[in-house]
Design a protein around this motif. Structure first.
Motif, PDB file in Angstrom:
ATOM      1  N   LYS A 169      49.330  42.618  30.737  1.00 18.48           N
ATOM      2  CA  LYS A 169      49.812  41.248  30.976  1.00 18.48           C
ATOM      3  C   LYS A 169      49.956  40.926  32.466  1.00 18.48           C
ATOM      4  N   HIS A 170      50.984  41.499  33.107  1.00 15.79           N
ATOM      5  CA  HIS A 170      51.266  41.222  34.511  1.00 15.79           C
ATOM      6  C   HIS A 170      51.288  42.525  35.301  1.00 15.79           C
ATOM      7  N   MET A 171      50.881  42.432  36.574  1.00 17.05           N
ATOM      8  CA  MET A 171      50.798  43.613  37.430  1.00 17.05           C
ATOM      9  C   MET A 171      51.414  43.302  38.787  1.00 17.05           C
ATOM     10  N   ILE A 172      52.139  44.262  39.345  1.00 13.28           N
ATOM     11  CA  ILE A 172      52.674  44.148  40.705  1.00 13.28           C
ATOM     12  C   ILE A 172      52.531  45.491  41.402  1.00 13.28           C
ATOM     13  N   PHE A 173      52.622  45.467  42.729  1.00  8.08           N
ATOM     14  CA  PHE A 173      52.626  46.696  43.515  1.00  8.08           C
ATOM     15  C   PHE A 173      54.036  46.968  44.030  1.00  8.08           C
ATOM     16  N   SER A 174      54.307  48.240  44.278  1.00 13.53           N
ATOM     17  CA  SER A 174      55.567  48.620  44.913  1.00 13.53           C
ATOM     18  C   SER A 174      55.610  48.052  46.314  1.00 13.53           C
ATOM     19  N   HIS A 175      56.808  47.998  46.891  1.00  7.01           N
ATOM     20  CA  HIS A 175      56.973  47.405  48.214  1.00  7.01           C
ATOM     21  C   HIS A 175      56.138  48.120  49.272  1.00  7.01           C
ATOM     22  N   ASP A 176      55.934  49.431  49.115  1.00  7.10           N
ATOM     23  CA  ASP A 176      55.149  50.179  50.097  1.00  7.10           C
ATOM     24  C   ASP A 176      53.659  50.209  49.753  1.00  7.10           C
TER      25      ASP A 176
ATOM     26  N   ARG B  39      41.961  36.664  19.642  1.00 13.49           N
ATOM     27  CA  ARG B  39      42.795  37.030  20.793  1.00 13.49           C
ATOM     28  C   ARG B  39      42.337  38.361  21.368  1.00 13.49           C
ATOM     29  N   ASN B  40      42.190  39.351  20.503  1.00 18.45           N
ATOM     30  CA  ASN B  40      41.701  40.641  20.958  1.00 18.45           C
ATOM     31  C   ASN B  40      40.177  40.634  21.048  1.00 18.45           C
ATOM     32  N   TYR B  41      39.664  41.379  21.991  1.00 18.86           N
ATOM     33  CA  TYR B  41      38.226  41.522  22.237  1.00 18.86           C
ATOM     34  C   TYR B  41      37.587  40.224  22.738  1.00 18.86           C
ATOM     35  N   ARG B  42      38.415  39.275  23.146  1.00 20.36           N
ATOM     36  CA  ARG B  42      37.927  38.092  23.854  1.00 20.36           C
ATOM     37  C   ARG B  42      38.679  38.019  25.171  1.00 20.36           C
ATOM     38  N   CYS B  43      37.993  37.670  26.231  1.00 19.22           N
ATOM     39  CA  CYS B  43      38.605  37.746  27.556  1.00 19.22           C
ATOM     40  C   CYS B  43      39.723  36.730  27.726  1.00 19.22           C
ATOM     41  N   HIS B  44      40.875  37.204  28.154  1.00 18.70           N
ATOM     42  CA  HIS B  44      42.024  36.362  28.499  1.00 18.70           C
ATOM     43  C   HIS B  44      42.564  36.884  29.826  1.00 18.70           C
ATOM     44  N   VAL B  45      42.150  36.269  30.920  1.00 17.54           N
ATOM     45  CA  VAL B  45      42.616  36.722  32.235  1.00 17.54           C
ATOM     46  C   VAL B  45      44.010  36.158  32.454  1.00 17.54           C
ATOM     47  N   ASN B  46      44.988  37.050  32.465  1.00 15.69           N
ATOM     48  CA  ASN B  46      46.383  36.615  32.462  1.00 15.69           C
ATOM     49  C   ASN B  46      47.072  36.785  33.808  1.00 15.69           C
TER      50      ASN B  46
ATOM     51  N   THR C 280      52.644  45.589  32.858  1.00 11.00           N
ATOM     52  CA  THR C 280      53.216  45.404  31.528  1.00 11.00           C
ATOM     53  C   THR C 280      52.099  45.267  30.494  1.00 11.00           C
ATOM     54  N   HIS C 281      52.414  45.670  29.267  1.00 10.34           N
ATOM     55  CA  HIS C 281      51.478  45.557  28.146  1.00 10.34           C
ATOM     56  C   HIS C 281      52.183  44.742  27.052  1.00 10.34           C
ATOM     57  N   GLU C 282      51.711  43.527  26.874  1.00  9.62           N
ATOM     58  CA  GLU C 282      52.394  42.563  26.006  1.00  9.62           C
ATOM     59  C   GLU C 282      52.403  42.981  24.544  1.00  9.62           C
TER      60      GLU C 282
ATOM     61  N   ALA D  49      56.243  42.107  26.016  1.00 12.78           N
ATOM     62  CA  ALA D  49      56.697  42.499  27.355  1.00 12.78           C
ATOM     63  C   ALA D  49      55.884  41.693  28.358  1.00 12.78           C
ATOM     64  N   ILE D  50      56.570  40.895  29.195  1.00 11.11           N
ATOM     65  CA  ILE D  50      55.832  39.939  30.022  1.00 11.11           C
ATOM     66  C   ILE D  50      55.984  40.214  31.514  1.00 11.11           C
ATOM     67  N   THR D  51      56.959  39.562  32.139  1.00 13.08           N
ATOM     68  CA  THR D  51      57.055  39.562  33.591  1.00 13.08           C
ATOM     69  C   THR D  51      57.785  40.798  34.100  1.00 13.08           C
TER      70      THR D  51
END
Length: 348
Positions: free
Chosen positions: A193-200, A138-145, A207-209, A245-247
């Motif tokens: 894990k997941h990334m978002i931008f602020s509204h502006d 799981r670690n050190y192998r690519c997992h594009v999430n 997040t870091h799972e 920690a996910i969404t």
């Protein structure tokens, strides 16, 4: 009359689950009424286009496209291969010219062209990322999430959980081609894990799972530079059990951040100081469901819907920010193995 919505709930097709669950959703009463189920294999992530005209989901064949009718019903247009394993995340650009997918199992980022009618065309570019570990690791192998565009859509971001990186690609909107620009390196074995931008568009949240925290970055569009501002835990101080920690989602006004804790089975809510931009943890409270995977922030009110994969349910809550608590609204909504939710307003 109050606005009415349709909710599209993706699921793993295990047991009695058949695929895409389509509900009539009333945000005033926080009630769901099942309208129909569209049979398709493992649509674990659903995505509504920015113009609200099309619905996209993953499936065992790759990805699928649907036209959304005025009443919110869907009509399948086509399915397309991503030249790899079933992806786990989807995103589109604002003009609906491209669909991008992230592949957890094969570490693949794929860009597909969208046709004028919203259907999925061919692959314009793709990257099988290379890691250091074994195929089983799981670690050190690519997992594009997670894969997403920057606010100006000049760059495409690929969150690589296995390599603890966010890869930044230059994106050519004319050709759909990508070129590696930079790499945002995260803490070792943190599992972004997941990334978002602020509204502006000025800030990004990640997040870091594996280490159960959120990182906030200031974002500079020129050269796509991310400057770390803060890291904060999504868990209560004394909890030492298993969790991911996910969404993460922002409140309607952007003043609060919500994060699902799968394992602790809770939602963490953070206040964002408008002056300093620092996050303060408001509360970490149970979602009354097992393994919360996704969140829907309800339009027009301080409420959210939590999608609980392992308890086969969705649960609705009102939020009292000043009191630092959430209150469950109504009985859980039964859905078999739900994983993702999107809504669309019904046209009059």
């Amino acid at each position: 009359m109050a606005d009415k919505y349709v909710a599209y709930v993706g699921s793993y097709t295990r047991g009695e689950s058949k695929g895409l669950n389509i509900f009539d959703f009333d945000p005033d009463t926080l009630t769901f009424k099942l309208r129909e189920v569209f049979e398709i294999n493992n649509p674990s992530v659903v995505h509504v286009s920015h113009d609200q005209r099309y619905l996209y989901c993953n499936c065992d064949e790759g990805v699928a496209s649907f036209k959304i009718l005025k009443d919110g019903s869907i009509v399948l247009m086509n399915k397309a291969s991503v030249n790899g394993l079933r992806p786990c995340y989807l995103a589109t650009d604002r003009e609906n010219h491209y669909l991008v997918t992230a592949g957890y199992h094969d570490g693949k980022l794929t860009v597909l062209r969208l046709e004028e009618d919203g259907s999925i065309g061919g692959v314009t570019d793709e990257v099988f990322m290379k890691g250091l570990g074994s195929v089983a690791g799981r670690n050190y192998r690519c997992h594009v999430n997670c894969a997403l565009f920057t606010p100006d859509e000049k760059y495409l971001l690929a969150v690589d959980l296995g390599m603890d990186q966010v890869k930044i690609y230059e994106f050519d909107a004319a050709t759909g081609k990508i070129k590696l620009h930079d790499i945002l390196r995260c803490e070792l074995e943190s599992g972004p894990k997941h990334m978002i931008f602020s509204h502006d568009g000025k800030y990004a949240y990640l997040t870091h799972e594996d280490k159960n925290y959120v990182t906030k970055y200031a974002y500079t569009p020129e050269h796509a530079v991310f400057t770390k501002l803060q890291t904060i835990s999504t868990l209560p101080d004394k909890y030492d059990g298993v969790n991911s920690a996910i969404t993460l989602k922002l409140s309607n006004d952007g003043s609060h951040l919500f994060v699902t804790n799968s394992g602790h089975n809770s939602v963490a809510i953070f206040r964002i100081d408008p002056e300093t931009q620092m996050m303060e943890r408001v509360c970490v409270l149970p979602t009354s469901g097992d393994y919360p995977r996704d969140l829907l922030i309800v339009p027009g009110r301080d409420s959210f819907v939590c999608v609980n994969q392992e308890s086969n349910s969705m649960t609705c809550f009102d939020v009292n920010y000043e009191g630092r608590y959430i209150a469950m609204a109504g009985a859980p909504v039964p859905v078999v193995c739900p994983t993702s939710i999107q809504i669309r307003k019904i046209e009059e």
